[in-house]
Design a protein around this motif. Structure first.
Motif, PDB file in Angstrom:
ATOM      1  N   THR A 199       0.877  -1.178   0.000  1.00 41.30           N
ATOM      2  CA  THR A 199       0.000   0.000   0.000  1.00 41.30           C
ATOM      3  C   THR A 199       0.911   1.224   0.000  1.00 41.30           C
ATOM      4  N   VAL A 200       0.342   2.365  -0.372  1.00 44.42           N
ATOM      5  CA  VAL A 200       1.142   3.602  -0.369  1.00 44.42           C
ATOM      6  C   VAL A 200       1.707   3.896   1.027  1.00 44.42           C
ATOM      7  N   PRO A 201       0.883   3.819   2.088  1.00 48.52           N
ATOM      8  CA  PRO A 201       1.470   4.083   3.423  1.00 48.52           C
ATOM      9  C   PRO A 201       2.592   3.103   3.780  1.00 48.52           C
ATOM     10  N   GLN A 202       2.443   1.834   3.401  1.00 49.95           N
ATOM     11  CA  GLN A 202       3.508   0.871   3.702  1.00 49.95           C
ATOM     12  C   GLN A 202       4.775   1.184   2.911  1.00 49.95           C
ATOM     13  N   GLN A 203       4.608   1.549   1.652  1.00 54.76           N
ATOM     14  CA  GLN A 203       5.785   1.867   0.841  1.00 54.76           C
ATOM     15  C   GLN A 203       6.473   3.124   1.364  1.00 54.76           C
ATOM     16  N   ARG A 204       5.646   4.071   1.799  1.00 57.07           N
ATOM     17  CA  ARG A 204       6.216   5.281   2.382  1.00 57.07           C
ATOM     18  C   ARG A 204       7.000   4.932   3.659  1.00 57.07           C
ATOM     19  N   ALA A 205       6.416   4.051   4.462  1.00 54.87           N
ATOM     20  CA  ALA A 205       7.071   3.652   5.717  1.00 54.87           C
ATOM     21  C   ALA A 205       8.404   2.957   5.442  1.00 54.87           C
ATOM     22  N   VAL A 206       8.413   2.142   4.414  1.00 54.18           N
ATOM     23  CA  VAL A 206       9.626   1.397   4.051  1.00 54.18           C
ATOM     24  C   VAL A 206      10.732   2.353   3.581  1.00 54.18           C
ATOM     25  N   LEU A 207      10.350   3.305   2.774  1.00 52.53           N
ATOM     26  CA  LEU A 207      11.339   4.293   2.309  1.00 52.53           C
ATOM     27  C   LEU A 207      11.830   5.128   3.488  1.00 52.53           C
ATOM     28  N   ASN A 208      10.905   5.526   4.352  1.00 49.98           N
ATOM     29  CA  ASN A 208      11.306   6.308   5.530  1.00 49.98           C
ATOM     30  C   ASN A 208      12.235   5.513   6.450  1.00 49.98           C
ATOM     31  N   ALA A 209      11.987   4.220   6.541  1.00 55.34           N
ATOM     32  CA  ALA A 209      12.846   3.385   7.389  1.00 55.34           C
ATOM     33  C   ALA A 209      14.281   3.392   6.862  1.00 55.34           C
ATOM     34  N   LEU A 210      14.412   3.376   5.546  1.00 58.28           N
ATOM     35  CA  LEU A 210      15.767   3.377   4.992  1.00 58.28           C
ATOM     36  C   LEU A 210      16.404   4.768   5.088  1.00 58.28           C
ATOM     37  N   TYR A 211      15.595   5.822   4.917  1.00 60.68           N
ATOM     38  CA  TYR A 211      16.112   7.175   5.185  1.00 60.68           C
ATOM     39  C   TYR A 211      16.613   7.249   6.631  1.00 60.68           C
ATOM     40  N   PHE A 212      15.757   6.775   7.528  1.00 61.80           N
ATOM     41  CA  PHE A 212      16.125   6.801   8.953  1.00 61.80           C
ATOM     42  C   PHE A 212      17.466   6.099   9.169  1.00 61.80           C
ATOM     43  N   LYS A 213      17.620   4.929   8.571  1.00 58.02           N
ATOM     44  CA  LYS A 213      18.836   4.145   8.816  1.00 58.02           C
ATOM     45  C   LYS A 213      20.073   4.814   8.207  1.00 58.02           C
ATOM     46  N   THR A 214      19.910   5.391   7.012  1.00 57.22           N
ATOM     47  CA  THR A 214      21.077   6.102   6.454  1.00 57.22           C
ATOM     48  C   THR A 214      21.434   7.281   7.358  1.00 57.22           C
ATOM     49  N   ASP A 215      20.427   7.899   7.973  1.00 53.74           N
ATOM     50  CA  ASP A 215      20.709   8.979   8.932  1.00 53.74           C
ATOM     51  C   ASP A 215      21.475   8.464  10.158  1.00 53.74           C
ATOM     52  N   VAL A 216      21.091   7.285  10.626  1.00 56.72           N
ATOM     53  CA  VAL A 216      21.777   6.690  11.795  1.00 56.72           C
ATOM     54  C   VAL A 216      23.270   6.524  11.489  1.00 56.72           C
ATOM     55  N   LEU A 217      23.565   6.064  10.298  1.00 51.97           N
ATOM     56  CA  LEU A 217      24.973   5.861   9.919  1.00 51.97           C
ATOM     57  C   LEU A 217      25.679   7.196   9.687  1.00 51.97           C
ATOM     58  N   TRP A 218      24.982   8.097   9.019  1.00 49.19           N
ATOM     59  CA  TRP A 218      25.562   9.404   8.683  1.00 49.19           C
ATOM     60  C   TRP A 218      25.897  10.203   9.960  1.00 49.19           C
ATOM     61  N   ALA A 219      24.945  10.180  10.897  1.00 44.89           N
ATOM     62  CA  ALA A 219      25.121  10.962  12.130  1.00 44.89           C
ATOM     63  C   ALA A 219      26.365  10.518  12.892  1.00 44.89           C
ATOM     64  N   GLN A 220      26.689   9.224  12.798  1.00 43.52           N
ATOM     65  CA  GLN A 220      27.877   8.737  13.505  1.00 43.52           C
ATOM     66  C   GLN A 220      29.148   9.323  12.888  1.00 43.52           C
ATOM     67  N   LEU A 221      29.173   9.450  11.580  1.00 45.71           N
ATOM     68  CA  LEU A 221      30.365  10.024  10.939  1.00 45.71           C
ATOM     69  C   LEU A 221      30.404  11.543  11.126  1.00 45.71           C
ATOM     70  N   ASP A 222      29.237  12.178  11.118  1.00 47.88           N
ATOM     71  CA  ASP A 222      29.187  13.616  11.441  1.00 47.88           C
ATOM     72  C   ASP A 222      29.837  13.883  12.794  1.00 47.88           C
ATOM     73  N   ALA A 223      29.453  13.080  13.782  1.00 45.13           N
ATOM     74  CA  ALA A 223      29.975  13.295  15.138  1.00 45.13           C
ATOM     75  C   ALA A 223      31.486  13.095  15.171  1.00 45.13           C
ATOM     76  N   LEU A 224      31.961  12.074  14.455  1.00 44.81           N
ATOM     77  CA  LEU A 224      33.412  11.852  14.391  1.00 44.81           C
ATOM     78  C   LEU A 224      34.106  13.035  13.731  1.00 44.81           C
ATOM     79  N   TYR A 225      33.493  13.541  12.669  1.00 47.44           N
ATOM     80  CA  TYR A 225      34.114  14.657  11.946  1.00 47.44           C
ATOM     81  C   TYR A 225      34.250  15.878  12.844  1.00 47.44           C
ATOM     82  N   LEU A 226      33.144  16.229  13.506  1.00 50.49           N
ATOM     83  CA  LEU A 226      33.165  17.403  14.380  1.00 50.49           C
ATOM     84  C   LEU A 226      34.188  17.257  15.504  1.00 50.49           C
ATOM     85  N   ALA A 227      34.256  16.068  16.065  1.00 47.60           N
ATOM     86  CA  ALA A 227      35.118  15.878  17.236  1.00 47.60           C
ATOM     87  C   ALA A 227      36.584  15.716  16.847  1.00 47.60           C
ATOM     88  N   TYR A 228      36.862  15.029  15.741  1.00 44.50           N
ATOM     89  CA  TYR A 228      38.239  14.604  15.480  1.00 44.50           C
ATOM     90  C   TYR A 228      38.845  15.150  14.184  1.00 44.50           C
TER      91      TYR A 228
END
Lengths: 243, 243
Positions: A199-228
Motif C-alpha cells: 500500500t502507499v502508506p507501507q511503501q512510504r514507511a519502508v522508504l522512511n525506514a531506509l532514510y532513517f537508517k542512512t541517517d543513523v549511519l551518517w550521524a555517527q560520521l558527522d559526530a566523528l568529523y566534528l570531534a576529530y
C-alpha cells in the motif's frame, strides 16, 4: 511518493536512497579509506563503531521479538549469530575487537564504551528503539543498508591496507566476513519488503525506514568529523587520541 | 516490604510467591492432571498454551535486546534455542505441536492461533511487553516461575498418563525436556537477581515481577475455566470442542 509503486519501482527507490544518502558519501568515510586520517582518527572511528557493532545483535533480537512466526525468526537469527557468534564462529563483535586491539586501543576501555561520542550512543539507541517499536515491515526495511554495504567494505579493505602502515590484513577480518554475510542477508529482507509493502502508506514507511537508517549511519560520521577532524571539538569525556 | 532483605531472604520471599500463587494451585490445573478434564478441555488447554509457547522465544529475544553485554546474551540464548530449536534439537514449539497433533487438533488451525481465548492473547502479549519495557532486572526476575516448574511438569506427566486414555508417553516430550531445561535456566536467573537486587526498590520490583508472572499464568487458566469448565461461556470465535 503518492502513487503505488510496483515491487521493481520500490526496489529502485530504495536503491536510489543508497546512491544519494549512504555514508560512503560522507567526508569522514572518504578521508578514512583515502588515507587522509591520522592514527588517532582511525582509532576514534573504530572505538565509536564498536558501540554500533554491539548494538546490532540487540537490534536483531528486538526485531525477532516482533516476529510471530518461528520460521521468520529462524531465517533472521543468522544475522544475530554473525555478530554474537555461534560454535566455531567467534562473531563480528569479537572480530571488531581484534581491530581495536591492533590499533592499540585498550580492550577494557573499548568494551566499557565510556569514551564514545554521545551522538554515537544516541544514534545506535535510536536504531534499536526504531526496530523495537515500529511495525515489523519498517524494522526489516531499516536493515536494507546492507544493499549498499559490500561496496563500502571492499573500499575500506583496499583503502585502509594501501594507505595506513598501521593497518594490516589480519585486522580487517570483520569486513571480509561481511562481504559474504551482507548479500545473503539482504536477499531475504529485500524480498520480504517487496512482497509486504503493498500500500502507499507501507511503501512510504519502508522508504522512511531506509532514510532513517542512512541517517543513523551518517550521524555517527558527522559526530566523528566534528570531534576529530574539524573543528576538532571533542566533547567532555570522549576519547582523546595520544599526541 | 520496607526493609532491605539479604539475598537468602529475597530468595525465600520469591519462593513463597510460588507456594502461594503458582498456577499449580489453580482449579483447572488440578482438574487437568487429576483426570477430571474431558478431551475437549484438554484440547482447549493445549491449543491456548500453544500461543504461550510461541510467545516465550519472543519474550527471550526481547530480553536479549535489553542486554548490553554479549556474555549475558550468550548465557540467555539457550532458553531461546530451547523453544525455537537449534541443530538437532527441534525445539519446544515443535514438541508442543506434537502434543496438539496427537490430541487431534488440526495443525494449521493451531498455528493460526485464531481459536485461542482473548485472555490468553492478552496475557502472553503482556508478558512480552513487560520484559521488553521494564528494566533488565525485572525481566530476568519474571522468568523465575521456572523455580516452580519442574514440580508441575512431573505432576502433568504422571497425572496425564494415568488419567487419560487419549494421552500417551510420546505426546509429553515437551514436559520431559523442560524437566532438564528449567533447573539449568533458573540457576543463572536466580543468581543474577540475588546479586543485582540490592536496594529496597529493586527488591520490590523483583518481587512484583514474579507476582506479575504468576498472574500471567493464572489468568490463562482462569480464562480456560470460564470458557470450558463453568459457566462454559466460550467467547465468540474461540475453539468449540467437538460434541
Amino acid at each position: 511518493m503518492t502513487d503505488l509503486l510496483s515491487p521493481d519501482q520500490l526496489e529502485d527507490a530504495l536503491r536510489t536512497i543508497g546512491v544519494e544518502r549512504y555514508h560512503n558519501l560522507h567526508p569522514f568515510h572518504k578521508m578514512l579509506h583515502g588515507g587522509q586520517c591520522n592514527k588517532g582518527q582511525v582509532q576514534a572511528w573504530a572505538l565509536n563503531r564498536y558501540y554500533y557493532q554491539c548494538g546490532i545483535p540487540r537490534k536483531d533480537c528486538a526485531l525477532m521479538a516482533n516476529m510471530e512466526q518461528k520460521e521468520m525468526r529462524l531465517e533472521w537469527r543468522q544475522r544475530y549469530f554473525d555478530h554474537d557468534g555461534l560454535g566455531e564462529d567467534e562473531g563480528g563483535i569479537e572480530r571488531w575487537l581484534k581491530l581495536t586491539d591492533a590499533l592499540g586501543l585498550d580492550r577494557d576501555y573499548v568494551m566499557s564504551t565510556e569514551g564514545i561520542l554521545p551522538a554515537t550512543r544516541h544514534a545506535v539507541e535510536a536504531y534499536i528503539h526504531f526496530v523495537r517499536d515500529k511495525p515489523l515491515l519498517d524494522g526489516i526495511a531499516s536493515s536494507l543498508t546492507e544493499l549498499f554495504a559490500p561496496a563500502i567494505h571492499k573500499e575500506r579493505i583496499s583503502g585502509m591496507l594501501v594507505n595506513y602502515d598501521f593497518v594490516d590484513d589480519s585486522m580487517l577480518g570483520y569486513f571480509r566476513e561481511r562481504l559474504n554475510q551482507a548479500p545473503r542477508d539482504v536477499e531475504f529482507a529485500l524480498s520480504y519488503v517487496r512482497r509486504h509493502a503493498v500500500t502507499v502508506p507501507q511503501q512510504r514507511a519502508v522508504l522512511n525506514a531506509l532514510y532513517f537508517k542512512t541517517d543513523v549511519l551518517w550521524a555517527q560520521l558527522d559526530a566523528l568529523y566534528l570531534a576529530y577532524v574539524e573543528p576538532d571539538m571533542i566533547p567532555p569525556g570522549a576519547y582523546i587520541p595520544a599526541g
